[in-house]
Motif scaffolding. Structure first.
Motif, PDB file in Angstrom:
ATOM      1  N   TYR A  96      23.920  36.101  41.988  1.00 49.30           N
ATOM      2  CA  TYR A  96      24.137  36.331  43.416  1.00 49.30           C
ATOM      3  C   TYR A  96      25.453  35.719  43.868  1.00 49.30           C
ATOM      4  CZ  TYR A  96      19.939  38.577  45.097  1.00 49.30           C
ATOM      5  OH  TYR A  96      18.968  39.481  45.369  1.00 49.30           O
ATOM      6  N   ARG A  97      25.815  34.606  43.286  1.00 59.91           N
ATOM      7  CA  ARG A  97      27.092  33.953  43.604  1.00 59.91           C
ATOM      8  C   ARG A  97      27.949  33.951  42.344  1.00 59.91           C
ATOM      9  NH1 ARG A  97      24.378  28.871  45.441  1.00 59.91           N
ATOM     10  NH2 ARG A  97      22.569  29.952  46.182  1.00 59.91           N
ATOM     11  N   PRO A  98      28.739  35.000  42.147  1.00 57.54           N
ATOM     12  CA  PRO A  98      29.533  35.073  40.916  1.00 57.54           C
ATOM     13  C   PRO A  98      30.559  33.950  40.835  1.00 57.54           C
ATOM     14  CG  PRO A  98      30.083  36.870  42.401  1.00 57.54           C
ATOM     15  CD  PRO A  98      28.960  36.130  43.027  1.00 57.54           C
ATOM     16  N   ALA A  99      30.860  33.553  39.619  1.00 60.38           N
ATOM     17  CA  ALA A  99      31.857  32.503  39.392  1.00 60.38           C
ATOM     18  C   ALA A  99      33.235  33.009  39.803  1.00 60.38           C
ATOM     19  CB  ALA A  99      31.864  32.105  37.926  1.00 60.38           C
ATOM     20  N   LEU A 100      34.095  32.101  40.210  1.00 60.70           N
ATOM     21  CA  LEU A 100      35.448  32.475  40.620  1.00 60.70           C
ATOM     22  C   LEU A 100      36.306  32.665  39.365  1.00 60.70           C
ATOM     23  CD1 LEU A 100      37.453  32.983  42.856  1.00 60.70           C
ATOM     24  CD2 LEU A 100      37.895  30.543  42.943  1.00 60.70           C
ATOM     25  N   ALA A 102      39.281  35.752  37.537  1.00 63.13           N
ATOM     26  CA  ALA A 102      40.271  36.766  37.923  1.00 63.13           C
ATOM     27  C   ALA A 102      39.578  38.074  38.329  1.00 63.13           C
ATOM     28  CB  ALA A 102      41.237  37.018  36.772  1.00 63.13           C
ATOM     29  N   GLU A 103      38.479  38.406  37.661  1.00 67.95           N
ATOM     30  CA  GLU A 103      37.770  39.652  37.972  1.00 67.95           C
ATOM     31  C   GLU A 103      37.021  39.575  39.301  1.00 67.95           C
ATOM     32  OE1 GLU A 103      37.019  38.089  34.901  1.00 67.95           O
ATOM     33  OE2 GLU A 103      38.502  39.216  33.773  1.00 67.95           O
ATOM     34  N   THR A 104      36.552  38.394  39.666  1.00 67.39           N
ATOM     35  CA  THR A 104      35.744  38.272  40.884  1.00 67.39           C
ATOM     36  C   THR A 104      36.524  37.728  42.078  1.00 67.39           C
ATOM     37  OG1 THR A 104      34.989  36.066  40.265  1.00 67.39           O
ATOM     38  CG2 THR A 104      33.642  37.935  39.552  1.00 67.39           C
ATOM     39  N   ALA A 105      37.813  37.498  41.907  1.00 69.31           N
ATOM     40  CA  ALA A 105      38.616  36.959  43.011  1.00 69.31           C
ATOM     41  C   ALA A 105      38.589  37.893  44.220  1.00 69.31           C
ATOM     42  CB  ALA A 105      40.052  36.721  42.544  1.00 69.31           C
ATOM     43  N   VAL A 106      38.570  39.186  43.968  1.00 71.41           N
ATOM     44  CA  VAL A 106      38.529  40.154  45.066  1.00 71.41           C
ATOM     45  C   VAL A 106      37.242  39.968  45.876  1.00 71.41           C
ATOM     46  CG1 VAL A 106      38.403  42.618  45.605  1.00 71.41           C
ATOM     47  CG2 VAL A 106      39.965  41.812  43.859  1.00 71.41           C
ATOM     48  N   LEU A 107      36.126  39.740  45.181  1.00 77.41           N
ATOM     49  CA  LEU A 107      34.854  39.538  45.890  1.00 77.41           C
ATOM     50  C   LEU A 107      34.911  38.325  46.807  1.00 77.41           C
ATOM     51  CD1 LEU A 107      32.312  40.133  42.985  1.00 77.41           C
ATOM     52  CD2 LEU A 107      32.810  41.666  44.874  1.00 77.41           C
ATOM     53  N   TRP A 108      35.591  37.288  46.353  1.00 69.33           N
ATOM     54  CA  TRP A 108      35.634  36.049  47.117  1.00 69.33           C
ATOM     55  C   TRP A 108      36.644  36.087  48.256  1.00 69.33           C
ATOM     56  CZ3 TRP A 108      32.065  32.429  46.932  1.00 69.33           C
ATOM     57  CH2 TRP A 108      31.270  32.318  45.797  1.00 69.33           C
ATOM     58  N   ALA A 110      38.642  39.002  49.434  1.00 70.94           N
ATOM     59  CA  ALA A 110      38.893  40.235  50.185  1.00 70.94           C
ATOM     60  C   ALA A 110      38.383  40.160  51.628  1.00 70.94           C
ATOM     61  CB  ALA A 110      38.299  41.440  49.461  1.00 70.94           C
ATOM     62  N   PRO A 111      37.206  39.625  51.890  1.00 66.82           N
ATOM     63  CA  PRO A 111      36.766  39.561  53.291  1.00 66.82           C
ATOM     64  C   PRO A 111      37.717  38.740  54.168  1.00 66.82           C
ATOM     65  CG  PRO A 111      34.900  39.213  51.846  1.00 66.82           C
ATOM     66  CD  PRO A 111      36.122  39.212  50.985  1.00 66.82           C
ATOM     67  N   ALA A 112      38.197  37.625  53.667  1.00 64.61           N
ATOM     68  CA  ALA A 112      39.123  36.799  54.447  1.00 64.61           C
ATOM     69  C   ALA A 112      40.452  37.521  54.655  1.00 64.61           C
ATOM     70  CB  ALA A 112      39.353  35.458  53.752  1.00 64.61           C
ATOM     71  N   VAL A 113      40.937  38.205  53.632  1.00 66.82           N
ATOM     72  CA  VAL A 113      42.198  38.945  53.749  1.00 66.82           C
ATOM     73  C   VAL A 113      42.053  40.060  54.786  1.00 66.82           C
ATOM     74  CG1 VAL A 113      43.771  40.507  52.510  1.00 66.82           C
ATOM     75  CG2 VAL A 113      43.017  38.378  51.440  1.00 66.82           C
ATOM     76  N   PHE A 114      40.950  40.796  54.738  1.00 66.93           N
ATOM     77  CA  PHE A 114      40.729  41.864  55.711  1.00 66.93           C
ATOM     78  C   PHE A 114      40.624  41.311  57.127  1.00 66.93           C
ATOM     79  CE2 PHE A 114      38.944  44.509  52.118  1.00 66.93           C
ATOM     80  CZ  PHE A 114      40.015  45.373  52.096  1.00 66.93           C
ATOM     81  N   LEU A 115      39.990  40.180  57.279  1.00 69.24           N
ATOM     82  CA  LEU A 115      39.869  39.565  58.602  1.00 69.24           C
ATOM     83  C   LEU A 115      41.240  39.157  59.140  1.00 69.24           C
ATOM     84  CD1 LEU A 115      38.008  38.488  60.848  1.00 69.24           C
ATOM     85  CD2 LEU A 115      37.987  36.317  59.615  1.00 69.24           C
ATOM     86  N   ILE A 116      42.061  38.533  58.313  1.00 68.93           N
ATOM     87  CA  ILE A 116      43.397  38.100  58.743  1.00 68.93           C
ATOM     88  C   ILE A 116      44.272  39.302  59.076  1.00 68.93           C
ATOM     89  CG2 ILE A 116      45.519  36.995  57.932  1.00 68.93           C
ATOM     90  CD1 ILE A 116      43.668  35.014  56.397  1.00 68.93           C
ATOM     91  N   VAL A 117      44.253  40.330  58.234  1.00 69.00           N
ATOM     92  CA  VAL A 117      45.054  41.532  58.495  1.00 69.00           C
ATOM     93  C   VAL A 117      44.593  42.188  59.800  1.00 69.00           C
ATOM     94  CG1 VAL A 117      45.531  43.887  57.676  1.00 69.00           C
ATOM     95  CG2 VAL A 117      45.700  41.952  56.109  1.00 69.00           C
TER      96      VAL A 117
END
Length: 160
Positions: A96-100, A102-108, A110-117
């Motif tokens: 449920y909480r994937p490890a951080l 390179a493959e899961t960085a987008v999951l962690w 992307a929501p913050a990046v979309f919010l800032i943009v």
């Protein structure tokens, strides 16, 4: 006539017994082992259900995964070893909480990046609207259009 209700009762009892078969019962050596079992079964996602953990799922694969967790706990494996085994077998999706990584960085992130943009776009739009409001609008008209506007406003005032 009496047979129909009796058959319905028998059918209802049969259905109720199928529900009882889905309950897993495990005997643990200690309370700590029981807590670890429930912790792990709530931390791992059912590969079939995708939105339930294996503790809540009645899917056959969830039953197998609970059995596998129980077996590994009986072998005194650590939580990390059990989770690593499940991730190796079913992929990072099973957590449920994937490890951080390179493959899961987008999951962690992307929501913050979309919010800032989104906030930046909102600020830019509001500033543009504010500048246009302050500018009025008449200054952007050609001198010919300004004269025509002035004439129309004077005619309106005379008619009122």
């Amino acid at each position: 006539m009496i047979r129909v209700p009796a058959l319905m009762v028998l059918f209802a009892l049969l259905l109720a017994s199928f529900g009882a078969l889905a309950i897993d019962t495990y005997e643990f050596d200690s309370e700590e082992q029981r807590e670890r079992f429930y912790y792990l079964s709530t931390e791992l996602r059912c590969p079939k259900c995708q939105n339930q953990n294996i503790a809540d799922s009645n899917a056959p694969i969830a039953t197998d995964l609970r059995r596998e967790i129980y077996r590994m706990l009986q072998e005194d494996r650590s939580n990390e070893e059990i989770i690593d085994f499940m991730v190796a077998r079913y992929g990072e999706f099973v957590r449920y909480r994937p490890a951080l990584t390179a493959e899961t960085a987008v999951l962690w992130f992307a929501p913050a990046v979309f919010l800032i943009v989104g906030l930046l776009v909102l600020v830019v739009m509001l500033r543009r609207r504010q500048k246009a409001f302050k500018a009025g609008g008449a200054e952007h008209l050609s001198s010919e259009d300004q004269q025509r506007l002035k004439t129309l406003l004077e005619n309106k005032d005379r008619n009122d």
